[in-house]
Design an enzyme around this catalytic site. Sequence first.
Site, PDB file in Angstrom:
ATOM      1  N   ARG A 104      43.315  14.958 -37.170  1.00  0.00           N
ATOM      2  CA  ARG A 104      42.186  15.351 -36.340  1.00  0.00           C
ATOM      3  C   ARG A 104      42.381  16.756 -35.811  1.00  0.00           C
ATOM      4  NH1 ARG A 104      41.852  13.100 -31.696  1.00  0.00           N
ATOM      5  NH2 ARG A 104      39.692  13.600 -31.258  1.00  0.00           N
ATOM      6  N   LYS A 145      54.872   7.785 -32.907  1.00  0.00           N
ATOM      7  CA  LYS A 145      53.560   7.701 -33.572  1.00  0.00           C
ATOM      8  C   LYS A 145      53.712   6.926 -34.876  1.00  0.00           C
ATOM      9  CE  LYS A 145      49.629  10.369 -35.266  1.00  0.00           C
ATOM     10  NZ  LYS A 145      48.631  11.357 -34.908  1.00  0.00           N
ATOM     11  N   ARG A 189      46.399  13.573 -23.027  1.00  0.00           N
ATOM     12  CA  ARG A 189      47.858  13.470 -23.005  1.00  0.00           C
ATOM     13  C   ARG A 189      48.277  12.608 -21.834  1.00  0.00           C
ATOM     14  NH1 ARG A 189      51.118  17.232 -25.170  1.00  0.00           N
ATOM     15  NH2 ARG A 189      50.101  18.598 -26.655  1.00  0.00           N
TER      16      ARG A 189
HETATM   17  C1  BTN Z   1      45.700  12.137 -37.014  1.00  0.00           C
HETATM   18  O1  BTN Z   1      46.733  11.606 -36.608  1.00  0.00           O
HETATM   19  O2  BTN Z   1      45.219  13.153 -36.490  1.00  0.00           O
HETATM   20  C2  BTN Z   1      45.000  11.515 -38.188  1.00  0.00           C
HETATM   21  C3  BTN Z   1      45.871  11.480 -39.414  1.00  0.00           C
HETATM   22  C4  BTN Z   1      45.160  10.905 -40.620  1.00  0.00           C
HETATM   23  C5  BTN Z   1      45.993  11.030 -41.866  1.00  0.00           C
HETATM   24  C6  BTN Z   1      45.360  10.345 -43.047  1.00  0.00           C
HETATM   25  S1  BTN Z   1      46.466  10.242 -44.423  1.00  0.00           S
HETATM   26  C7  BTN Z   1      45.167   9.733 -45.448  1.00  0.00           C
HETATM   27  C8  BTN Z   1      43.955  10.550 -45.079  1.00  0.00           C
HETATM   28  N1  BTN Z   1      43.962  11.810 -45.782  1.00  0.00           N
HETATM   29  C9  BTN Z   1      44.126  12.834 -44.955  1.00  0.00           C
HETATM   30  O3  BTN Z   1      44.201  14.019 -45.307  1.00  0.00           O
HETATM   31  N2  BTN Z   1      44.207  12.414 -43.707  1.00  0.00           N
HETATM   32  C10 BTN Z   1      44.111  10.982 -43.606  1.00  0.00           C
END
Ligand code: BTN
Length: 288
Positions: free
Chosen positions: A70, A140, A275
């Site tokens: 994100r 996480k 946060r």
């Molecule tokens: C976050 O933590 O901000 C979201 C992470 C999301 C990662 C997943 S991995 C599969 C899909 N492809 C991506 O490029 N992102 C999501």
Amino acid sequence: MSTPPTAPFRWPAEAIWEAVAPVLPGFTVEVLPQIDSTNTELMRRFRAAGPVASEPVLLVAEQQTAGRGRMGRSWQSQAGDSLTFSLGLPLQPADWSGLSLAVGISLAESLEPGNPAAPAIRLKWPNDLWLTDAQGGESKLGGILVETANWGELRYVVIGVGINVRAMAEALAPAAGQPAALAPGALQTLLPGIDVAETLLRVAAPLVQAVQAFGMFGFSPFQARFSARDALAGRIVKLSDGTQGMAHGVGENGALLVHTAAGMKEITSSEVSVRPMTPPAPGSARAC
Ligand code: BTN
């Protein structure tokens, strides 16, 4: 030194297809050894072909070379350490708010079923899965990236999921210009021996069901289930505009409720980052 993959991967594509296809016509499962990002790929396909590329698909990548998180962050992972996939499908909910929360609830409940009184997997609004260890430390476990696109009246959603399954041999440095995030956890500390393929088998079909339920009923049926795993409830949080307050759970629409000096605020914007500032009450999880 990179971690050796648990190769060869034995992806449960057929078992997932058999469970999902009867309730989601046209559904396919696709596994790629490498791609930049499963979200980017499904968005690319939809934007290039619209309805022709809108059949429901679960796209799994053994390795992403440009995984995205994100707010422009990157999602870094290595083959065998992290499960990375995206579910793309047409969806028409009356209200989109809370979809990433519903996804998180489904993932958490699939990986830690049975409504435990003190769940190890908690949800950090709006899109993180956190793992609490026996000492109360937090890491996480996963992240969710929801993206949508339109083609005329057709609305297509891509739900990207990354789950840290195995501890990385070495920590990946944050990408340039990005702050250090909460340390990655590993599902194997909760479920010893589980691998990326088994993780996918556990989460995929329930996720499709949860997304279909969200499409029909919205977030409200998920609200109480979110509360049971809310990582922020009762903690002082800092919003990205600098405001501080105490998190008070989420509303019927999935908005985060924060009690600030100016009263109760409903945080809905996906651009707001939150946060935690203080440790939780004794007996619950520790702050990061
Ligand atoms: C976050 O933590 O901000 C979201 C992470 C999301 C990662 C997943 S991995 C599969 C899909 N492809 C991506 O490029 N992102 C999501």
